[in-house]
Scaffold this motif. Sequence first.
Motif, short mmCIF file in Angstrom:
data_model
loop_
_atom_site.label_atom_id
_atom_site.label_comp_id
_atom_site.label_asym_id
_atom_site.label_seq_id
_atom_site.Cartn_x
_atom_site.Cartn_y
_atom_site.Cartn_z
N HIS A 183 -7.62 25.10 -0.59
CA HIS A 183 -7.32 24.42 0.66
C HIS A 183 -6.34 23.27 0.42
O HIS A 183 -6.44 22.56 -0.58
N THR A 184 -5.41 23.09 1.34
CA THR A 184 -4.49 21.97 1.29
C THR A 184 -5.14 20.78 1.98
O THR A 184 -5.66 20.90 3.09
N ILE A 185 -5.12 19.62 1.33
CA ILE A 185 -5.72 18.42 1.89
C ILE A 185 -4.64 17.37 2.11
O ILE A 185 -3.85 17.09 1.21
N VAL A 186 -4.63 16.79 3.31
CA VAL A 186 -3.74 15.68 3.62
C VAL A 186 -4.61 14.49 3.99
O VAL A 186 -5.43 14.57 4.90
N LEU A 187 -4.43 13.39 3.28
CA LEU A 187 -5.30 12.23 3.44
C LEU A 187 -4.51 10.99 3.81
O LEU A 187 -3.51 10.67 3.18
N THR A 188 -4.97 10.28 4.86
CA THR A 188 -4.50 8.92 5.09
C THR A 188 -5.68 8.00 4.84
O THR A 188 -6.80 8.28 5.25
N THR A 189 -5.44 6.91 4.14
CA THR A 189 -6.51 5.98 3.82
C THR A 189 -5.94 4.62 3.48
O THR A 189 -4.81 4.51 2.99
N HIS A 190 -6.73 3.57 3.75
CA HIS A 190 -6.37 2.23 3.29
C HIS A 190 -7.07 1.91 1.98
O HIS A 190 -6.84 0.85 1.40
N TYR A 191 -7.94 2.83 1.53
CA TYR A 191 -8.57 2.67 0.22
C TYR A 191 -7.65 3.29 -0.82
O TYR A 191 -7.72 4.49 -1.11
N LEU A 192 -6.78 2.48 -1.39
CA LEU A 192 -5.75 3.02 -2.28
C LEU A 192 -6.32 3.56 -3.58
O LEU A 192 -5.71 4.42 -4.21
N GLU A 193 -7.50 3.07 -3.98
CA GLU A 193 -8.12 3.62 -5.18
C GLU A 193 -8.54 5.07 -4.94
O GLU A 193 -8.50 5.88 -5.86
N GLU A 194 -8.90 5.41 -3.70
CA GLU A 194 -9.21 6.80 -3.36
C GLU A 194 -7.96 7.66 -3.48
O GLU A 194 -7.99 8.74 -4.06
N ALA A 195 -6.89 7.18 -2.91
CA ALA A 195 -5.63 7.93 -2.96
C ALA A 195 -5.18 8.15 -4.39
O ALA A 195 -4.73 9.24 -4.76
N GLN A 196 -5.31 7.12 -5.22
CA GLN A 196 -4.88 7.23 -6.62
C GLN A 196 -5.73 8.25 -7.36
O GLN A 196 -5.22 9.03 -8.18
N ALA A 197 -7.03 8.27 -7.09
CA ALA A 197 -7.94 9.18 -7.80
C ALA A 197 -7.82 10.61 -7.32
O ALA A 197 -8.02 11.56 -8.10
N LEU A 198 -7.46 10.81 -6.04
CA LEU A 198 -7.55 12.15 -5.44
C LEU A 198 -6.21 12.85 -5.27
O LEU A 198 -6.14 14.07 -5.40
N CYS A 199 -5.17 12.10 -4.93
CA CYS A 199 -3.92 12.73 -4.48
C CYS A 199 -2.98 13.05 -5.63
O CYS A 199 -2.76 12.23 -6.52
N ASN A 200 -2.43 14.26 -5.60
CA ASN A 200 -1.42 14.67 -6.58
C ASN A 200 -0.06 14.08 -6.24
O ASN A 200 0.71 13.73 -7.14
N ARG A 201 0.21 13.97 -4.93
CA ARG A 201 1.52 13.49 -4.48
C ARG A 201 1.31 12.60 -3.27
O ARG A 201 0.37 12.80 -2.49
N ILE A 202 2.20 11.63 -3.11
CA ILE A 202 2.01 10.62 -2.07
C ILE A 202 3.32 10.33 -1.36
O ILE A 202 4.37 10.23 -2.01
N ALA A 203 3.24 10.19 -0.04
CA ALA A 203 4.36 9.68 0.76
C ALA A 203 3.93 8.34 1.34
O ALA A 203 2.83 8.22 1.86
N MET A 204 4.80 7.34 1.25
CA MET A 204 4.53 6.04 1.85
C MET A 204 5.44 5.84 3.04
O MET A 204 6.66 6.05 2.95
N LEU A 205 4.84 5.45 4.17
CA LEU A 205 5.58 5.23 5.40
C LEU A 205 5.61 3.76 5.76
O LEU A 205 4.65 3.02 5.51
#
Length: 303
Positions: A183-205
């Motif tokens: 499954h493809t997962i797209v995550l928005t979060t203000h918990y940046l430690e979550e994004a760092q631990a989980l996401c392979n690639r990141i876009a910043m807006l």
Amino acid sequence: MAAIQINNVKKRYQTLQALSGISLSIEEGEFFGLLGPNGAGKTTLISIVAGLNRADSGSVSVHGHDVVSDYRAARSKLGVVPQELVFDPFFTVRETLRMQSGYFGLKNNDKWIDEVMDNLDLSNKANSNMRALSGGMKRRVLVAQALVHKPPVIVLDEPTAGVDVELRQTLWKFIGRLNREGHTIVLTTHYLEEAQALCNRIAMLKGGQVVALDSTAALIKRISGSQLMVRLEAGALPESLKPLVTHPEQLLSGLQYTLRVTDYREVEPILQALREAGAEIGEMQLQQADLEDVFIQIMEGVK
């Protein structure tokens, strides 16, 4: 074929340009992070992807299906967990999930419903009325609703905002399993430690534009070297060291500072400057840069 293809999407609300030509390609099986400050355009973009809002121009497709001209197929490929707690107070948890299954034409879906509830620790609330649930339990039901039709693409818009540690751990365990299953997962979060631990690639807006897009590891490497955390028992940070502070709010609170260093050899001159200023060090630690540091640096550098 991309899981989500976004081409030059623009959206304006009266005087506010919410999106200014966003282009993104999210590949199948990715765990993709969509980060940005409040008002950056993340939720507007997700609403357009989900078919809840229409772009002024540009196009969006989910698994090759245009979200406007082929909206039924696009919507069937997508599961969205919204920020807001939206629920029907007249149904139980199980009835809510059965009704959601019906929206996608699914009959006899109880086996999967039971599995989703079990993985989200909702089984003991299956026959509870929605209005009787706590906020955290309602959040779990929203996640279950998004997954009930087994969508290949799952969008999580601030899924752990205001929830306890137990739910966060339960959710990420289940979502991680779904990602490993393809499954493809797209995550928005203000918990940046979550994004760092989980996401392979990141876009910043920021301001409706993509200001950074890369793998998580590559983004973190943008800050070379390490950081020196210093807590002062007495005295003040000398003026010569203030440009090295990575978190400007620390200059207001005082006593504890995170200083940017590009080489270990820079530590001794910093200590010397503190000694000459009469500052007394209570604690000191050399740390590696993380995604939060990158985020702050990029956001401050974009006008």
